[in-house]
Design an enzyme around this catalytic site. Sequence first.
Site, PDB file in Angstrom:
ATOM      1  N   ASP A   1      82.055 -33.893 -48.575  1.00 35.83           N
ATOM      2  CA  ASP A   1      82.179 -33.152 -47.158  1.00 35.83           C
ATOM      3  C   ASP A   1      82.548 -31.688 -47.379  1.00 35.83           C
ATOM      4  O   ASP A   1      83.888 -30.943 -46.575  1.00 35.83           O
ATOM      5  CB  ASP A   1      83.340 -34.478 -46.692  1.00 35.83           C
ATOM      6  CG  ASP A   1      83.170 -34.415 -44.903  1.00 35.83           C
ATOM      7  OD1 ASP A   1      82.202 -34.017 -44.020  1.00 35.83           O
ATOM      8  OD2 ASP A   1      84.268 -34.918 -44.369  1.00 35.83           O
ATOM      9  N   PHE A   2      81.935 -31.275 -47.297  1.00 31.96           N
ATOM     10  CA  PHE A   2      81.564 -29.554 -47.502  1.00 31.96           C
ATOM     11  C   PHE A   2      81.749 -28.942 -46.650  1.00 31.96           C
ATOM     12  O   PHE A   2      80.579 -28.327 -46.316  1.00 31.96           O
ATOM     13  CB  PHE A   2      81.059 -28.484 -49.291  1.00 31.96           C
ATOM     14  CG  PHE A   2      81.116 -28.236 -49.573  1.00 31.96           C
ATOM     15  CD1 PHE A   2      81.892 -27.985 -50.204  1.00 31.96           C
ATOM     16  CD2 PHE A   2      81.126 -26.398 -48.718  1.00 31.96           C
ATOM     17  CE1 PHE A   2      82.221 -26.741 -50.793  1.00 31.96           C
ATOM     18  CE2 PHE A   2      81.528 -25.121 -48.833  1.00 31.96           C
ATOM     19  CZ  PHE A   2      82.105 -24.763 -50.413  1.00 31.96           C
TER      20      PHE A   2
END
Length: 261
Positions: free
Chosen positions: A186-187
């Site tokens: 979930d960058f």
Amino acid sequence: MKKRIIKLEELQLPRIFENVAGNSKIYDSSSSPAARVYFIDKDQGYFLKRAAKGSLEKEVALTRYFSSKGLAQQVLDYVSDEQDWLLTAKVEGEDASSKKYLDNPKKLCQTLAENMRQLHALEVDEHLVGNRTQEYLKAVEKGYQAGNFDSHYLFSHQKKMDTKATYQQVQEYSPYLEANTLIHGDFYLPNIILNNWQFQAMIDWDSAGLGDKHIDLFWAVWSLAYNLQTNRYRDYFLDCYGRENINLELLEAIAYFEVFG
């Protein structure tokens, strides 16, 4: 990070957290319907996350692990009662979507790419972090079966695709997703904490594991475009990461998977 001040009584806290939250200002800083996140403005600051019972167990374990590696904030307490509650220490600095970083987009791209390369270069045991690709594909299938379809994540040239056509692309590209790189999963900018451009920590590790690096690359590209309100820095970010290490076709294909998330 947007914050809305709330009253202590709204939280219905487990008794163990009352001393931390008492006599302090509390803000709702949630950004996802799946969980609520509260900032407790006391001492050095705390974040308290609330979600469905059992749903934070993996995040707690991974956050503790990556905290020991200097990549995550410290876990102070975890309670799984009628709901899950995770208490973490605030990390000094601001998230990467703060104005001070958005005002220098090229430096932001350089910083994010450098941190991502370092993360992707780490060697970890799959038994410790799990196979994220397997979990990812299961979640996509579950979302498809539930009727989820959020075209917001599609790139502009993909926008005309309907559910059926998009799912066909998921089936076509699924065999190409690897599980050989440590990814955050979930960058996106609000999950990266910087302090005067120095990396401090990543938060929200529940989607981490051994997976395909193009998932992180997708979220970085998408988040840069969303927060900067322009797509003009996409190529610059990819160049900073190392375009020779990127399958551009697969990067764009990740959008097909994300619409069902």
